[in-house]
Design a protein around this motif. Structure first.
Motif, PDB file in Angstrom:
ATOM      1  N   PHE A   3      12.910  68.667  54.063  1.00  0.00           N
ATOM      2  CA  PHE A   3      13.662  69.439  55.503  1.00  0.00           C
ATOM      3  C   PHE A   3      12.780  69.322  56.744  1.00  0.00           C
ATOM      4  N   ASP A   4      11.528  68.718  56.624  1.00  0.00           N
ATOM      5  CA  ASP A   4      10.817  68.681  57.702  1.00  0.00           C
ATOM      6  C   ASP A   4      10.993  67.643  58.989  1.00  0.00           C
ATOM      7  N   GLN A   5      10.832  66.463  58.762  1.00  0.00           N
ATOM      8  CA  GLN A   5      11.055  65.519  59.964  1.00  0.00           C
ATOM      9  C   GLN A   5      11.783  64.187  59.392  1.00  0.00           C
ATOM     10  N   VAL A   6      12.573  63.554  60.272  1.00  0.00           N
ATOM     11  CA  VAL A   6      13.287  62.346  60.149  1.00  0.00           C
ATOM     12  C   VAL A   6      12.613  61.549  61.039  1.00  0.00           C
ATOM     13  N   ASN A   7      11.729  60.591  60.844  1.00  0.00           N
ATOM     14  CA  ASN A   7      11.357  59.504  62.145  1.00  0.00           C
ATOM     15  C   ASN A   7      10.648  60.187  63.217  1.00  0.00           C
ATOM     16  N   GLY A   8       9.922  61.440  62.712  1.00  0.00           N
ATOM     17  CA  GLY A   8       9.175  62.241  63.610  1.00  0.00           C
ATOM     18  C   GLY A   8       9.714  63.328  64.233  1.00  0.00           C
ATOM     19  N   LEU A   9      11.357  63.204  64.006  1.00  0.00           N
ATOM     20  CA  LEU A   9      12.094  64.235  64.736  1.00  0.00           C
ATOM     21  C   LEU A   9      12.382  65.390  63.574  1.00  0.00           C
ATOM     22  N   ALA A  58      24.436  75.860  56.685  1.00  0.00           N
ATOM     23  CA  ALA A  58      23.788  76.979  57.273  1.00  0.00           C
ATOM     24  C   ALA A  58      22.604  76.917  56.377  1.00  0.00           C
ATOM     25  N   LEU A  59      22.488  76.629  55.115  1.00  0.00           N
ATOM     26  CA  LEU A  59      21.345  76.664  54.109  1.00  0.00           C
ATOM     27  C   LEU A  59      20.311  75.431  54.653  1.00  0.00           C
ATOM     28  N   VAL A  60      21.050  74.258  54.933  1.00  0.00           N
ATOM     29  CA  VAL A  60      20.066  73.181  55.365  1.00  0.00           C
ATOM     30  C   VAL A  60      19.446  73.535  56.692  1.00  0.00           C
ATOM     31  N   ALA A  61      20.269  74.086  57.593  1.00  0.00           N
ATOM     32  CA  ALA A  61      19.760  74.613  58.845  1.00  0.00           C
ATOM     33  C   ALA A  61      18.369  75.662  58.723  1.00  0.00           C
ATOM     34  N   LYS A  62      18.713  76.513  57.656  1.00  0.00           N
ATOM     35  CA  LYS A  62      17.825  77.611  57.375  1.00  0.00           C
ATOM     36  C   LYS A  62      16.505  76.749  56.854  1.00  0.00           C
ATOM     37  N   LEU A  63      16.740  76.034  55.645  1.00  0.00           N
ATOM     38  CA  LEU A  63      15.414  75.718  55.261  1.00  0.00           C
ATOM     39  C   LEU A  63      14.738  74.489  56.339  1.00  0.00           C
ATOM     40  N   SER A  64      15.400  74.100  57.116  1.00  0.00           N
ATOM     41  CA  SER A  64      14.717  72.931  57.849  1.00  0.00           C
ATOM     42  C   SER A  64      13.969  73.709  59.086  1.00  0.00           C
ATOM     43  N   GLY A  65      14.792  74.892  59.331  1.00  0.00           N
ATOM     44  CA  GLY A  65      14.017  75.744  60.271  1.00  0.00           C
ATOM     45  C   GLY A  65      12.957  76.417  59.946  1.00  0.00           C
ATOM     46  N   THR A  66      12.976  76.614  58.438  1.00  0.00           N
ATOM     47  CA  THR A  66      11.634  77.240  57.975  1.00  0.00           C
ATOM     48  C   THR A  66      10.520  76.339  57.983  1.00  0.00           C
ATOM     49  N   GLU A  67      10.731  74.884  57.621  1.00  0.00           N
ATOM     50  CA  GLU A  67       9.685  73.916  57.558  1.00  0.00           C
ATOM     51  C   GLU A  67       9.235  73.858  59.248  1.00  0.00           C
ATOM     52  N   LEU A  68      10.048  73.908  60.218  1.00  0.00           N
ATOM     53  CA  LEU A  68       9.810  73.650  61.475  1.00  0.00           C
ATOM     54  C   LEU A  68       8.904  75.002  61.782  1.00  0.00           C
ATOM     55  N   TYR A  69       9.250  76.136  61.596  1.00  0.00           N
ATOM     56  CA  TYR A  69       8.444  77.247  61.869  1.00  0.00           C
ATOM     57  C   TYR A  69       7.062  77.105  61.242  1.00  0.00           C
ATOM     58  N   ASN A  70       6.981  76.891  59.950  1.00  0.00           N
ATOM     59  CA  ASN A  70       5.768  76.770  59.373  1.00  0.00           C
ATOM     60  C   ASN A  70       4.782  75.643  59.726  1.00  0.00           C
ATOM     61  N   ARG A  71       5.408  74.482  60.538  1.00  0.00           N
ATOM     62  CA  ARG A  71       4.666  73.385  61.024  1.00  0.00           C
ATOM     63  C   ARG A  71       4.233  74.075  62.265  1.00  0.00           C
ATOM     64  N   LEU A  72       4.846  74.679  63.159  1.00  0.00           N
ATOM     65  CA  LEU A  72       4.398  75.195  64.424  1.00  0.00           C
ATOM     66  C   LEU A  72       3.691  76.155  64.331  1.00  0.00           C
ATOM     67  N   ILE A  73       3.522  76.978  63.243  1.00  0.00           N
ATOM     68  CA  ILE A  73       2.556  78.086  63.046  1.00  0.00           C
ATOM     69  C   ILE A  73       1.296  77.596  62.545  1.00  0.00           C
ATOM     70  N   ASP A  74       1.480  76.615  61.843  1.00  0.00           N
ATOM     71  CA  ASP A  74      -0.021  76.136  61.302  1.00  0.00           C
ATOM     72  C   ASP A  74      -0.543  75.265  62.491  1.00  0.00           C
ATOM     73  N   LEU A  86      10.765  83.901  67.338  1.00  0.00           N
ATOM     74  CA  LEU A  86      10.881  82.788  66.102  1.00  0.00           C
ATOM     75  C   LEU A  86      11.378  83.739  64.856  1.00  0.00           C
ATOM     76  N   ASP A  87      10.323  84.754  64.721  1.00  0.00           N
ATOM     77  CA  ASP A  87      10.583  85.677  63.376  1.00  0.00           C
ATOM     78  C   ASP A  87      12.014  86.158  63.370  1.00  0.00           C
ATOM     79  N   GLN A  88      12.519  86.652  64.593  1.00  0.00           N
ATOM     80  CA  GLN A  88      13.945  87.176  64.653  1.00  0.00           C
ATOM     81  C   GLN A  88      14.785  86.239  64.493  1.00  0.00           C
ATOM     82  N   HIS A  89      14.524  84.979  65.159  1.00  0.00           N
ATOM     83  CA  HIS A  89      15.520  83.789  64.823  1.00  0.00           C
ATOM     84  C   HIS A  89      15.724  83.397  63.383  1.00  0.00           C
ATOM     85  N   MET A  90      14.639  83.462  62.795  1.00  0.00           N
ATOM     86  CA  MET A  90      14.449  83.248  61.257  1.00  0.00           C
ATOM     87  C   MET A  90      15.303  84.177  60.494  1.00  0.00           C
ATOM     88  N   ASP A  91      15.073  85.713  60.931  1.00  0.00           N
ATOM     89  CA  ASP A  91      15.807  86.666  60.074  1.00  0.00           C
ATOM     90  C   ASP A  91      17.354  86.327  60.551  1.00  0.00           C
TER      91      ASP A  91
END
Length: 159
Positions: A3-9, A58-74, A86-91
């Protein structure tokens, strides 16, 4: 990683719009199905499809959002103010996923119980389904809006 990236997106940017479209359609379809028994034979198949597709989107959007969030934080690409947004958005996204799953399940049960006979349920059961569906549909619409608004603020806001 799926759920992280497809061709860099970010996958999140590619799939979130499905949830933005399908969850409100599920909410609207479920309300109509619950309240207008004469339309049940005509829209039952569509509601059945939406009851599966909307929660998955909705579940795929949530899971992919979690991956994006983790990458941005890392990568330390988020300010403290941005992280709070972003934390509020995740909630909100988590609530959207859970409520759309609940609405999908209740909708599928109602369709299954009334598939052959739109008036198969006793009046009290029909009313109970209608109340539950209207509440879940309202909550899903609210959380889709709040999730989208907080996501847009995270992307386009100046923080």
């Amino acid at each position: 990683m799926v759920f992280d990236q497809v061709n860099g997106l970010p996958v999140h940017a590619l799939v979130l719009h499905a949830a933005v479209v399908f969850v409100p359609l599920l909410a609207l379809g479920a309300i109509v199905y619950a309240l207008v028994t004469l339309w049940r034979p005509k829209i039952g198949w569509a509601l059945g499809l939406l009851a599966v597709i909307a929660p998955i989107s909705a579940l795929v959007a949530k899971l992919s959002g979690t991956e994006l969030y983790n990458r941005l934080i890392d990568e330390e690409r988020v300010s403290p103010a941005g992280r709070a947004i972003l934390d509020q958005h995740m909630d909100y996204g988590s609530m959207t996923a859970w409520i759309s799953i609940a609405l999908g399940v209740v909708s599928l049960v109602l369709v299954a119980l009334t598939w052959r006979n739109p008036r198969a349920l006793p009046r009290v059961a029909d009313l109970a389904f209608a109340v539950v569906i209207v509440v879940l549909a309202g909550l899903s619409a609210y959380y889709v809006f709040k999730t989208g608004d907080s996501g847009a603020t995270a992307v386009w806001g100046s923080y």
